[in-house]
Design a protein around this motif. Structure first.
Motif, PDB file in Angstrom:
ATOM      1  N   ASP A 165      32.811  38.333 -24.976  1.00  0.00           N
ATOM      2  CA  ASP A 165      33.101  38.650 -23.589  1.00  0.00           C
ATOM      3  C   ASP A 165      32.900  40.153 -23.335  1.00  0.00           C
ATOM      4  N   VAL A 166      31.976  40.493 -22.424  1.00  0.00           N
ATOM      5  CA  VAL A 166      31.618  41.897 -22.192  1.00  0.00           C
ATOM      6  C   VAL A 166      32.808  42.696 -21.685  1.00  0.00           C
ATOM      7  N   GLU A 167      33.560  42.148 -20.746  1.00  0.00           N
ATOM      8  CA  GLU A 167      34.693  42.880 -20.187  1.00  0.00           C
ATOM      9  C   GLU A 167      35.748  43.165 -21.256  1.00  0.00           C
ATOM     10  N   LYS A 168      36.038  42.174 -22.079  1.00  0.00           N
ATOM     11  CA  LYS A 168      37.016  42.374 -23.148  1.00  0.00           C
ATOM     12  C   LYS A 168      36.492  43.376 -24.166  1.00  0.00           C
ATOM     13  N   ARG A 169      35.190  43.283 -24.461  1.00  0.00           N
ATOM     14  CA  ARG A 169      34.599  44.198 -25.437  1.00  0.00           C
ATOM     15  C   ARG A 169      34.650  45.634 -24.936  1.00  0.00           C
ATOM     16  N   ASN A 170      34.388  45.823 -23.664  1.00  0.00           N
ATOM     17  CA  ASN A 170      34.386  47.180 -23.112  1.00  0.00           C
ATOM     18  C   ASN A 170      35.779  47.814 -23.112  1.00  0.00           C
ATOM     19  N   LYS A 171      36.813  46.985 -23.152  1.00  0.00           N
ATOM     20  CA  LYS A 171      38.173  47.526 -23.233  1.00  0.00           C
ATOM     21  C   LYS A 171      38.409  48.248 -24.569  1.00  0.00           C
ATOM     22  N   TYR A 172      37.586  47.903 -25.581  1.00  0.00           N
ATOM     23  CA  TYR A 172      37.706  48.597 -26.867  1.00  0.00           C
ATOM     24  C   TYR A 172      37.460  50.099 -26.718  1.00  0.00           C
ATOM     25  N   ILE A 173      36.663  50.464 -25.714  1.00  0.00           N
ATOM     26  CA  ILE A 173      36.324  51.878 -25.533  1.00  0.00           C
ATOM     27  C   ILE A 173      37.582  52.712 -25.309  1.00  0.00           C
ATOM     28  N   GLN A 174      38.616  52.089 -24.755  1.00  0.00           N
ATOM     29  CA  GLN A 174      39.878  52.807 -24.546  1.00  0.00           C
ATOM     30  C   GLN A 174      40.484  53.289 -25.858  1.00  0.00           C
ATOM     31  N   ARG A 175      40.085  52.662 -26.967  1.00  0.00           N
ATOM     32  CA  ARG A 175      40.605  53.042 -28.279  1.00  0.00           C
ATOM     33  C   ARG A 175      39.795  54.147 -28.934  1.00  0.00           C
ATOM     34  N   ILE A 176      38.723  54.586 -28.280  1.00  0.00           N
ATOM     35  CA  ILE A 176      37.802  55.546 -28.901  1.00  0.00           C
ATOM     36  C   ILE A 176      37.942  56.898 -28.210  1.00  0.00           C
ATOM     37  N   PRO A 177      38.496  57.907 -28.859  1.00  0.00           N
ATOM     38  CA  PRO A 177      38.663  59.212 -28.215  1.00  0.00           C
ATOM     39  C   PRO A 177      37.373  59.807 -27.672  1.00  0.00           C
ATOM     40  N   ILE A 178      36.258  59.583 -28.339  1.00  0.00           N
ATOM     41  CA  ILE A 178      34.990  60.130 -27.849  1.00  0.00           C
ATOM     42  C   ILE A 178      34.547  59.445 -26.557  1.00  0.00           C
ATOM     43  N   GLY A 179      35.047  58.220 -26.292  1.00  0.00           N
ATOM     44  CA  GLY A 179      34.827  57.582 -25.001  1.00  0.00           C
ATOM     45  C   GLY A 179      33.609  56.707 -24.884  1.00  0.00           C
ATOM     46  N   ARG A 180      33.049  56.279 -25.993  1.00  0.00           N
ATOM     47  CA  ARG A 180      31.907  55.358 -25.963  1.00  0.00           C
ATOM     48  C   ARG A 180      31.845  54.598 -27.267  1.00  0.00           C
ATOM     49  N   PHE A 181      31.105  53.487 -27.266  1.00  0.00           N
ATOM     50  CA  PHE A 181      30.807  52.824 -28.521  1.00  0.00           C
ATOM     51  C   PHE A 181      29.851  53.686 -29.344  1.00  0.00           C
ATOM     52  N   GLY A 182      29.920  53.540 -30.644  1.00  0.00           N
ATOM     53  CA  GLY A 182      28.925  54.163 -31.486  1.00  0.00           C
ATOM     54  C   GLY A 182      27.614  53.402 -31.423  1.00  0.00           C
ATOM     55  N   THR A 183      26.554  54.054 -31.826  1.00  0.00           N
ATOM     56  CA  THR A 183      25.234  53.419 -31.905  1.00  0.00           C
ATOM     57  C   THR A 183      24.824  53.304 -33.371  1.00  0.00           C
ATOM     58  N   PRO A 184      23.922  52.387 -33.677  1.00  0.00           N
ATOM     59  CA  PRO A 184      23.409  52.327 -35.044  1.00  0.00           C
ATOM     60  C   PRO A 184      22.847  53.663 -35.516  1.00  0.00           C
ATOM     61  N   GLU A 185      22.273  54.425 -34.588  1.00  0.00           N
ATOM     62  CA  GLU A 185      21.713  55.724 -34.960  1.00  0.00           C
ATOM     63  C   GLU A 185      22.806  56.701 -35.395  1.00  0.00           C
ATOM     64  N   ASP A 186      23.998  56.608 -34.789  1.00  0.00           N
ATOM     65  CA  ASP A 186      25.101  57.470 -35.208  1.00  0.00           C
ATOM     66  C   ASP A 186      25.400  57.288 -36.694  1.00  0.00           C
ATOM     67  N   VAL A 187      25.327  56.050 -37.153  1.00  0.00           N
ATOM     68  CA  VAL A 187      25.567  55.757 -38.567  1.00  0.00           C
ATOM     69  C   VAL A 187      24.375  56.214 -39.406  1.00  0.00           C
ATOM     70  N   ALA A 188      23.175  55.970 -38.902  1.00  0.00           N
ATOM     71  CA  ALA A 188      21.968  56.323 -39.656  1.00  0.00           C
ATOM     72  C   ALA A 188      21.878  57.816 -39.919  1.00  0.00           C
ATOM     73  N   TYR A 189      22.301  58.632 -38.960  1.00  0.00           N
ATOM     74  CA  TYR A 189      22.260  60.087 -39.172  1.00  0.00           C
ATOM     75  C   TYR A 189      23.103  60.481 -40.389  1.00  0.00           C
ATOM     76  N   MET A 190      24.283  59.883 -40.512  1.00  0.00           N
ATOM     77  CA  MET A 190      25.142  60.207 -41.656  1.00  0.00           C
ATOM     78  C   MET A 190      24.526  59.718 -42.960  1.00  0.00           C
ATOM     79  N   VAL A 191      23.905  58.538 -42.923  1.00  0.00           N
ATOM     80  CA  VAL A 191      23.263  58.009 -44.123  1.00  0.00           C
ATOM     81  C   VAL A 191      22.150  58.936 -44.589  1.00  0.00           C
ATOM     82  N   LEU A 192      21.313  59.383 -43.663  1.00  0.00           N
ATOM     83  CA  LEU A 192      20.222  60.275 -44.053  1.00  0.00           C
ATOM     84  C   LEU A 192      20.745  61.588 -44.607  1.00  0.00           C
ATOM     85  N   PHE A 193      21.807  62.102 -44.020  1.00  0.00           N
ATOM     86  CA  PHE A 193      22.395  63.329 -44.563  1.00  0.00           C
ATOM     87  C   PHE A 193      22.846  63.108 -46.006  1.00  0.00           C
TER      88      PHE A 193
END
Length: 253
Positions: free
Chosen positions: A202-230
Motif C-alpha cells: 500500500d503506497v499510502e502506508k509505505r509513505n508513512k515510513y518516511i516519518q521515521r527517517i530524519p533525512i526525510g526521504r526513502f533511501g535509493t539503491p544508489e545510496d547503498v552502492a556509493y558506500m559499497v564502492l567506497f
C-alpha cells in the motif's frame, strides 16, 4: 573511484540494490560478473542492466546460480576466473524476505530465509576467499540490514539471518584481514526497492515510513552502492570488520 582492471562478483546483482551496485562498478571501470536467480524478475532485470552497462561501454557478464548451492557458487567463481582472469571484490547482495509472523512461519519458510540470506552468503564467500587468500588481497562486502538491529524486515527469519551476517563479518575479518582481505557489511534500511514494496504494497502506508527517517526521504539503491564502492576502494584500506548503517538516520531515532 577507479576500478579499471578489477573484477567484481555481485550476487543478486540484477535487481534493486544489487543492480545499482553492478552498474556503478561497471561505470567505474570494473569487470562485473552478475549472479542472478534464473526466474522471470531476475532475468528481466538482468536484460535491463546489461543494456545500461553496454550503453556506457562497460563490461558485464552473468551467471544464473542459486546462492544456496555451494556447488553453483564454486562454479560462479570458476567462471569469473576463466572469463576475467581474476577476482578482486565480492559483494554479497542476494537476499529476500517474505513477511510472516512467528505463528505463521513454516519450517520451509524459516529454512529458506536462513539458507538464502545467511548460508548463501557464506557459500560464495568461502569460494571467493580461496582465490583471494592465494593472491593475498581482496575486498568482501555483505549487504546486511538494519533490521538485524531493530528487528525489522518483515519476519524473524530475515532479521535472524541478517544478524548472523553481522557476526560473520566480525569473525571473517579477524581471520582474513591478516591475509590482505578486508571484510565489511553495509546495513541499509528503508530503501525504495521491490523488497520494501513487497513488505508494504500500500503506497499510502509505505509513505508513512518516511516519518521515521530524519533525512526525510526513502533511501535509493544508489545510496547503498556509493558506500559499497567506497569500501571496495583503496580509500577504505584500514576499514575491516565493520557493519555500517545506511538508513537516513532511522535506526537509532
Amino acid at each position: 573511484m577507479d576500478f579499471k582492471g578489477k573484477t567484481v562478483i555481485v550476487t543478486g546483482g540484477s535487481r534493486g540494490i544489487g543492480a545499482a551496485i553492478s552498474y556503478m562498478f561497471a561505470a567505474n571501470g570494473a569487470n562485473v560478473m552478475v549472479d542472478y536467480l534464473p526466474v522471470e524478475k531476475d532475468i528481466e532485470g538482468l536484460k535491463q542492466l546489461e543494456q545500461e552497462v553496454h550503453n556506457i561501454g562497460g563490461v558485464v557478464d552473468s551467471f544464473g546460480g542459486d546462492v544456496a548451492s555451494p556447488e553453483e557458487m564454486d562454479q560462479l567463481v570458476a567462471k569469473t576466473l576463466e572469463r576475467f582472469g581474476g577476482l578482486d571484490i565480492l559483494v554479497n547482495s542476494a537476499g529476500f524476505t517474505r513477511p510472516a509472523t512467528v505463528e505463521s512461519m513454516t519450517p520451509d519458510l524459516w529454512k529458506s530465509g536462513i539458507e538464502v540470506n545467511l548460508s548463501g552468503a557464506f557459500y560464495i564467500t568461502q569460494a571467493a576467499s580461496r582465490h583471494m587468500i592465494s593472491q593475498g588481497s581482496g575486498k568482501i562486502i555483505f549487504i546486511g540490514s538494519a533490521g538485524s538491529i531493530t528487528g525489522g524486515g518483515g519476519s524473524v527469519a530475515y532479521s535472524a539471518a541478517k544478524a548472523g551476517i553481522n557476526g560473520m563479518v566480525r569473525a571473517l575479518s579477524k581471520e582474513l584481514a591478516p591475509k590482505g582481505i578486508n571484510v565489511n557489511a553495509v546495513l541499509p534500511a528503508l530503501i525504495e526497492t521491490d523488497l520494501l514494496r513487497d513488505k508494504e504494497p500500500d503506497v499510502e502506508k509505505r509513505n508513512k515510513y518516511i516519518q521515521r527517517i530524519p533525512i526525510g526521504r526513502f533511501g535509493t539503491p544508489e545510496d547503498v552502492a556509493y558506500m559499497v564502492l567506497f569500501l571496495a576502494s583503496e580509500y577504505a584500506g584500514f576499514i575491516s570488520g565493520q557493519n555500517i548503517i545506511v538508513d537516513g538516520g532511522s535506526t537509532y531515532k
